[in-house]
Design a protein around this motif. Structure first.
Motif, short mmCIF file in Angstrom:
data_model
loop_
_atom_site.label_atom_id
_atom_site.label_comp_id
_atom_site.label_asym_id
_atom_site.label_seq_id
_atom_site.Cartn_x
_atom_site.Cartn_y
_atom_site.Cartn_z
N UNK A 1 62.20 5.08 -7.67
CA UNK A 1 61.12 5.14 -7.94
C UNK A 1 61.40 6.29 -6.13
N UNK A 2 60.89 7.83 -6.79
CA UNK A 2 60.65 8.50 -5.31
C UNK A 2 60.01 7.70 -4.73
N UNK A 3 60.22 8.22 -3.28
CA UNK A 3 59.14 7.73 -1.95
C UNK A 3 59.40 8.86 -0.79
N UNK A 4 57.33 8.91 -0.31
CA UNK A 4 57.76 9.73 0.89
C UNK A 4 58.69 8.68 1.78
N UNK A 5 58.44 9.35 2.81
CA UNK A 5 58.85 9.16 4.17
C UNK A 5 58.69 8.12 4.77
N UNK A 6 57.42 8.16 4.36
CA UNK A 6 56.52 6.52 4.80
C UNK A 6 56.39 5.59 3.93
N UNK A 7 57.66 5.51 2.83
CA UNK A 7 57.69 4.27 1.86
C UNK A 7 56.71 4.66 0.48
N UNK A 8 56.25 5.52 0.40
CA UNK A 8 54.56 5.27 -0.27
C UNK A 8 55.57 5.71 -1.86
N UNK A 9 55.21 4.72 -2.57
CA UNK A 9 55.78 5.86 -3.63
C UNK A 9 55.08 6.64 -4.18
#
Length: 187
Positions: free
Chosen positions: A13-21
């Motif tokens: 899973x690639x997530x943004x810096x906030x950890x959102x997938x």
């Protein structure tokens, strides 16, 4: 090894810096990888996220090996050409190693002899640096050890591990054909 899963399967899973997938990755490490944009996330009854995704898009696929690759260690076309000579590179470029060039030309005995000579030269250079540092230490002076020309040692701000960071001088030197800062490391 005895899994019912597809052999060499890779998921992520690639997530943004906030950890959102944001993306889901699936495939195998040796054939093909696909990515699909996450459009909705639910939770399963086990507390794990369940991703609803858009269409899967191929982001990498293994290319067929070139003809004759069985005589070239089954390298890809890219790997075969990585060591091709190039004009105007630093005299320290590994593609200029005389032992390596001899090996690629099939001159195995020459390659072995050149490799031994090169290693002896490297050992002698290291011994000289160590002796210079020891003499300086006796005089109460400090001498920096070997310093890479193109990179400098830093601490990775995220992991705290030592890393080499590009100094930004190579391309200027190449443009000017000024390799005066390069030591003569080959024979």
């Amino acid at each position: 090894y005895f899994s019912r899963e597809i052999p060499r399967k890779v998921t992520g899973v690639v997530a943004d810096k906030e950890g959102n997938a944001k993306w889901v990755l699936t495939g195998t490490w040796d054939k093909r990888m696909e990515a699909a944009k996450v459009v909705h996330i639910d939770e399963s009854n086990k507390g794990k996220p369940v991703f609803e995704t858009g269409a899967h898009v191929c982001i990498w696929e293994k290319r067929p090996l070139p003809p004759g690759s069985d005589r070239m260690y089954n390298f890809t076309s890219l790997a075969i050409t990585l060591n091709e000579p190039e004009e105007g590179v630093a005299p320290t470029d590994s593609r200029l190693r005389p032992d390596q060039r001899a090996m690629e030309e099939g001159r195995w005995d020459d390659a072995n002899k050149l490799k031994q000579e090169l290693e002896e030269k490297q050992r002698a250079a290291r011994k000289k640096r160590e002796a210079e540092m020891e003499e300086a230490s006796k005089r109460g002076e400090t001498i920096k050890g070997y310093q890479p020309i193109w990179f400098e040692m830093k601490t990775d701000p995220v992991t705290g591990s030592p890393i080499h960071v590009y100094k930004g001088k190579y391309w200027d030197c190449k443009e000017k054909s000024d390799w005066s800062s390069c030591p003569p490391i080959f024979l």
